[in-house]
Write an enzyme that holds these catalytic residues in place. Structure first.
Site, PDB file in Angstrom:
ATOM      1  CD  GLU A  51      -3.511  -6.288   3.948  1.00  0.00           C
ATOM      2  OE1 GLU A  51      -2.696  -5.350   4.045  1.00  0.00           O
ATOM      3  OE2 GLU A  51      -3.633  -6.972   2.905  1.00  0.00           O
ATOM      4  CD  GLU A  79      -2.864  -1.318   2.247  1.00  0.00           C
ATOM      5  OE1 GLU A  79      -4.100  -1.424   2.102  1.00  0.00           O
ATOM      6  OE2 GLU A  79      -2.312  -1.396   3.358  1.00  0.00           O
TER       7      GLU A  79
END
Length: 270
Positions: free
Chosen positions: A144, A124
């Site tokens: 995640e 990210e």
């Protein structure tokens, strides 16, 4: 997390004295290095604060034209420091996002130089940059969902905008990583190079960008973000405002004069 974002500039808040993010000026570029190699450059509260300081340093210095973000020890970043998170630390800065970067509005080009792992929040951070240079054997992943979470640092928002929807959803829903070579084929990476060459390649790109007018570079970024998800009439209206500001700048006159005189322009950022 407070309901109202903390808008205090990162450089006005004290940082932990332990140096875990290094900065080095190279020409007109700022090389920013995440420096927790033993933790695979995982992001804790200290790293987030120091990375925010580094971004502020880049933005505040008019002689710096671009930034390069990388990680020490052959790894970009393993993402959130889970041990620190379990101990109550936050890897986010309110108003600035994960690592003090993913929600920060920057005016200068930022290039990610990715070696090794860019996992979860590490991926990210790379997606928050404008360009990505990847090593062939790098690994990009958003795992995640394997931990009961989602890629909330911008992965679930930005990745479907960068590559075809179904490919983005495969990465987000399976949590499986892709290599740097595959990232290049998908369009995630601008350049794919042999391991160990990402920083040099990113600095070459940064120098190429620095040859262009800084106000124009900032305007391109602003327009691209303003147009994201907006109807074309609204996007063109925002673009007209930027064009009017550029047309009144000294740099536009310098660009035209330099072209007429067949010389390199000398940008002032004014």
């Amino acid at each position: 997390m407070p309901s109202t974002p903390d808008t205090t500039p990162a450089h006005d808040r004290p940082a932990d004295p332990a140096p875990e993010v290094r900065t080095e000026r190279i020409g007109t570029s700022l090389l920013i290095t995440l420096d927790r190699p033993r933790a695979r450059n995982a992001v804790n509260a200290n790293v987030a604060l120091q990375l925010a300081h580094a971004i502020d340093e880049l933005e505040a210095d008019p002689t710096l034209r671009a930034g390069v973000l990388t990680g020490a020890g052959g790894t970009f970043s393993a993402g959130m420091d889970l041990k620190a998170a379990l101990a109550g630390e936050s890897p986010e800065i309110p108003g600035r996002g994960f690592g003090g970067l993913t929600e920060t509005v920057t005016t200068k080009p930022l290039i990610a130089a990715v070696e090794g792992w860019a996992m979860g929040g590490g991926f990210e951070l790379a997606l928050a940059c404008d360009l990505i240079v990847a090593a062939e054997d790098a690994q990009f992943g958003l795992p995640e969902v394997k931990r009961g979470l989602i890629a909330a640092g911008g992965g679930a928002i930005r990745l479907p905008k960068r590559i075809p929807y179904h490919l983005a959803m495969e990465l987000l829903l399976t949590g499986e990583p892709v290599s740097g070579g595959r990232a290049g084929l998908l369009g995630i990476a601008n350049r794919v190079v042999p391991a160990g060459e990402t920083v040099a390649t990113a600095l070459e790109l940064a120098a190429q960008l620095a040859a262009n007018a800084p106000l124009a570079l900032a305007a391109v970024k602003k327009i691209a973000h303003a147009a994201d998800g907006r109807p074309e009439p609204a996007a063109f209206a925002a673009q007209r405002d930027e064009m009017a500001a550029l047309a009144a700048s000294a740099d536009v006159r310098e660009g035209m004069t330099a072209f007429a005189e067949r010389r390199a322009p000398v940008w002032q950022g004014k």
